[in-house]
Design an enzyme around this catalytic site. Structure first.
Site, PDB file in Angstrom:
ATOM      1  N   VAL A   1       0.982   4.713   5.263  1.00 12.12           N
ATOM      2  CA  VAL A   1       0.469   3.578   6.127  1.00 12.12           C
ATOM      3  C   VAL A   1       1.540   2.578   6.506  1.00 12.12           C
ATOM      4  O   VAL A   1       1.569   2.291   7.381  1.00 12.12           O
ATOM      5  CB  VAL A   1      -0.812   2.880   5.475  1.00 12.12           C
ATOM      6  CG1 VAL A   1      -1.370   1.662   6.129  1.00 12.12           C
ATOM      7  CG2 VAL A   1      -1.927   3.711   5.242  1.00 12.12           C
ATOM      8  N   GLY A   2       2.718   2.372   5.497  1.00 10.08           N
ATOM      9  CA  GLY A   2       3.555   1.515   5.869  1.00 10.08           C
ATOM     10  C   GLY A   2       4.491   1.856   7.042  1.00 10.08           C
ATOM     11  O   GLY A   2       4.983   1.337   7.857  1.00 10.08           O
TER      12      GLY A   2
ATOM     13  N   GLY B   1       0.973  -1.177  -0.038  1.00  8.28           N
ATOM     14  CA  GLY B   1      -0.001   0.013   0.010  1.00  8.28           C
ATOM     15  C   GLY B   1       0.957   1.143  -0.098  1.00  8.28           C
ATOM     16  O   GLY B   1       1.878   1.334  -0.588  1.00  8.28           O
ATOM     17  N   SER B   2       0.419   2.279   0.586  1.00 10.72           N
ATOM     18  CA  SER B   2       1.033   3.573   0.500  1.00 10.72           C
ATOM     19  C   SER B   2       2.247   3.881   1.633  1.00 10.72           C
ATOM     20  O   SER B   2       2.232   3.021   2.632  1.00 10.72           O
ATOM     21  CB  SER B   2      -0.168   4.550   1.021  1.00 10.72           C
ATOM     22  OG  SER B   2      -0.405   4.598   2.309  1.00 10.72           O
TER      23      SER B   2
ATOM     24  N   GLU C   1       5.514  -3.539   0.619  1.00  9.62           N
ATOM     25  CA  GLU C   1       5.629  -3.192  -0.686  1.00  9.62           C
ATOM     26  C   GLU C   1       4.983  -1.915  -0.881  1.00  9.62           C
ATOM     27  O   GLU C   1       3.585  -1.765  -1.010  1.00  9.62           O
ATOM     28  CB  GLU C   1       5.197  -4.335  -1.550  1.00  9.62           C
ATOM     29  CG  GLU C   1       5.583  -4.270  -3.060  1.00  9.62           C
ATOM     30  CD  GLU C   1       4.713  -3.429  -3.852  1.00  9.62           C
ATOM     31  OE1 GLU C   1       5.059  -2.379  -4.219  1.00  9.62           O
ATOM     32  OE2 GLU C   1       3.329  -3.906  -4.094  1.00  9.62           O
TER      33      GLU C   1
END
Length: 400
Positions: free
Chosen positions: A251-252, A247-248, A270
């Site tokens: 958020v990571g 995701g983004s 990823e």
């Protein structure tokens, strides 16, 4: 089959979507309501209409799912099966996916706006291939014997890490589901999966097929919900040993922070990126145009490595731009269930509006709009293929 008809950007219905059979959380081998009783809507991006009401997981439900996964890991059959036995169950699941390929592709088409044809020939077959690949690896997980100094020998032993939390995006619901769960299952881990709230339908269907394939209860748990609640509960849970996320970057970072604050669980991220194309004067212009068109408009641009920027050497620049505009105008936007369609709708209203904002930013920052730039229909989340020229290096990249 259900009775909901989809419409292309011309408003004409093309095909009915499959009956929505599974809308509840899947915990410990059973479909159950959320502890709170709450549900959320998943919508058909072709029309904006509600497809189904899905049970909404929050922390209490994640706790139950993790408890089931922990019990299945500590005391269940799956980690104690031979790799060969796990491989057989995984291959059985792959068999069932192939038997239900039409329905699975249609679920992703209706839920995510993905092309039905590509779902049948790319997405679902690739997910099957991924699952079979890791099924083949399940009985080939070996350690090593090591010669060390003195009269000693050492050895390594590879063991399953435990309960794996998995948070997947909406752009490739089936591929991402199996990209994450397949290696975990092969190793003997148990999993708790949070599919994207935009696209929960195929993940719940895969949970049903996994049970039919003989994968023991508690090994695969699926908890649809939202990032700040269900996703955060997975990332911070003290009994989750590892988290895999696509995701983004924003958020990571939150997931890494939650891991650090809890039990220092391992984290696999990823986070995608942007991939420029660089085209030189000696390139085959027609091939370059086709590759650039695919790079940005494939899957309606909803790709982590979409080719959103193209740098063209000045000797062929004018010719490339002329042909690229024609190619974009010939890229048919329409119902993803229509085999003549090249590009379906954006996944939901939020992404639809975000893309339109990007286009307005491009105009306001001085880029030249060559083609597209507006909705392609008065219903659903369709946008015309859009190309800007005269983009300067100082323009802000708002496309992440």
């Amino acid at each position: 089959m259900g009775s909901n008809e989809g419409g292309g950007c011309d408003g004409k219905p093309v095909v009915v979507v499959p009956e929505i059979k599974y809308t509840k959380l899947f915990i410990n081998g059973e479909f159950v309501d959320a502890a709170s009783g709450k549900t959320f809507e998943t919508r058909d991006p072709r029309t904006g209409d509600v497809l189904a009401h899905i049970a909404e997981a929050d922390k209490a439900d994640v706790d139950l799912a993790v408890e089931a996964a922990r019990e299945a890991f500590e005391h269940g059959k799956w980690p104690r099966m031979s790799g060969y036995e796990r491989s057989r169950a995984m291959n059985k699941l792959a068999d069932l996916m192939e038997q239900h390929i039409e329905e699975l592709a249609a679920l992703d088409g209706a839920d995510a706006g993905k092309l039905l044809l590509l779902g049948k020939i790319i997405d679902i077959p690739s997910a099957v291939q991924m699952l079979r690949y890791y099924a083949g690896a399940a009985d080939k997980i070996h350690g090593e014997s090591l010669r060390v100094s003195g009269k000693y020998q050492g050895y390594t032993l590879k063991e399953p890490i435990g309960v794996v939390g998995i948070i997947i995006p909406w752009n490739f619901p089936s591929l991402m589901f199996f990209l994450k769960i397949s290696p975990a299952l092969a190793a003997g881990c148990t999993v708790v999966v949070k599919p994207a709230e935009q696209t929960p339908l195929s993940a719940l269907y895969y949970a049903h097929l996994a049970k039919l394939a003989g994968i023991p209860d508690g090994v695969i748990n699926v908890v649809p919900g939202f990032g700040p609640t269900a996703g955060a509960a997975i990332a911070s849970h003290m009994d989750v040993d590892s988290v895999a996320f696509t995701g983004s970057g924003e958020v990571g970072r939150l997931i890494m922070e939650a891991s650090a604050r809890s039990n220092l669980k391992t984290v696999s991220l990823e986070l995608g990126g942007k991939s420029p194309l660089i085209i030189f004067d000696d390139a085959d212009v027609d091939m370059a145009v086709e590759l650039s068109r695919l790079a940005i408009f494939f899957n309606k641009g909803e790709v982590c490595v979409a080719g959103s920027r193209v740098y063209v050497q000045e000797g062929i620049y004018d010719e490339f731009v002329k042909r690229a505009v024609v190619a974009a105008q010939n890229w048919k936007v329409g119902d993803p269930f229509d085999v003549a369609t090249n590009m379906g709708p954006q996944v939901d209203k939020e992404q639809f509006e975000r893309v339109l904002r990007y286009i307005e930013h491009g105009k306001s920052e001085g880029a030249t709009l060559l083609t597209g730039g507006k909705p392609a229909s008065d219903k659903g989340y369709y946008i015309e293929p859009t190309i800007f020229a005269d983009v300067k290096g100082g323009h802000e990249d708002r496309s992440r």
